[in-house]
Design a protein around this motif. Structure first.
Motif, short mmCIF file in Angstrom:
data_model
loop_
_atom_site.label_atom_id
_atom_site.label_comp_id
_atom_site.label_asym_id
_atom_site.label_seq_id
_atom_site.Cartn_x
_atom_site.Cartn_y
_atom_site.Cartn_z
N THR A 4 0.83 -1.24 0.09
CA THR A 4 0.08 -0.12 -0.07
C THR A 4 0.77 1.29 0.18
O THR A 4 1.73 1.48 0.70
CB THR A 4 -0.77 -0.09 1.32
N ASP A 42 -2.99 -3.78 -1.25
CA ASP A 42 -2.47 -3.26 -2.27
C ASP A 42 -3.07 -2.25 -2.77
O ASP A 42 -4.08 -1.84 -2.38
CB ASP A 42 -2.39 -4.34 -3.62
N SER A 58 4.23 2.75 -6.44
CA SER A 58 3.45 1.47 -5.49
C SER A 58 4.04 0.33 -5.89
O SER A 58 3.96 -0.61 -5.46
CB SER A 58 2.11 1.99 -5.68
#
Length: 200
Positions: free
Chosen positions: A2, A106, A198
């Motif tokens: 995350t 995620d 990310s």
């Protein structure tokens, strides 16, 4: 993994527009304005504490929070505002943490928080985005779009962190003094960068 993104900006800066653009692109947005409303609903411990600190005059007859009455107190009295924040900020932080956990492992989670700097929350973010405009543009927008007097607009701006304080916490400053198309282009480029971060 995350990616935790802090999004902030002064009142009238256009932060909500940036938040909506990020949501459209796939971000999970945690809206702190909504959390601030949720934690003072009837039955919530924060509302009970507010009534104990500020008196029954800040409640409507049906037990809901009288926001204008409370605002009239806290926007002119820094000590009162600090007392209110000491009640609401921990409750908001707890609710935000719960929502972030629910978002899963995620993705990109945007903490859309007008008080990101004031709450000391910027340091807990991987990336901080600050939406910025000159103060006169803020005032003009608040008078035009929200029907505030110029004095009210200045008081609201003064109650928040300064532009300099927000810029000092920023990884990216988004200038929103131009057109909507310019803002869309800027946010699109930032989103691509966030996605790369990310994934790494």
């Amino acid at each position: 993994m995350t990616l935790r993104v802090g999004l902030t900006g002064g009142i009238g800066s256009g932060k909500s527009t940036v938040s909506a653009l990020l949501r459209e692109r796939g971000a999970v947005v945690i809206d702190y304005d909504q959390l601030a409303r949720d934690v003072v609903e009837p039955g919530e411990p924060a509302l009970t504490a507010i009534a104990e600190r500020f008196g029954a005059s800040v409640l409507h007859p049906d037990g809901t929070l009288n926001r204008p009455a409370l605002g009239a107190i806290v926007f002119t009295d820094p000590d009162a505002r600090r007392d209110l924040e000491a009640i609401t900020h921990p409750a908001i932080r707890d609710r935000a943490a719960q929502l972030e956990r629910e978002a899963g492992e995620d993705g990109i989670v945007v903490h859309d928080n007008p008080l990101l700097v004031e709450m000391g929350a910027a340091e807990h973010c991987d990336v901080v985005l600050v939406v910025d405009v000159p103060e006169q543009i803020q005032i003009d927008r608040l008078v035009r779009d929200r029907g505030m007097s110029e004095d009210d607009a200045r008081a609201r701006i003064a109650a928040q962190a300064s532009r300099e304080q927000r810029a000092a916490a920023a990884d990216h400053v988004i200038d929103n003094s131009g057109t909507k198309n310019e803002l869309v282009h800027t946010v699109g480029g930032l989103w691509d960068e966030l996605v790369r971060s990310s994934a790494s």
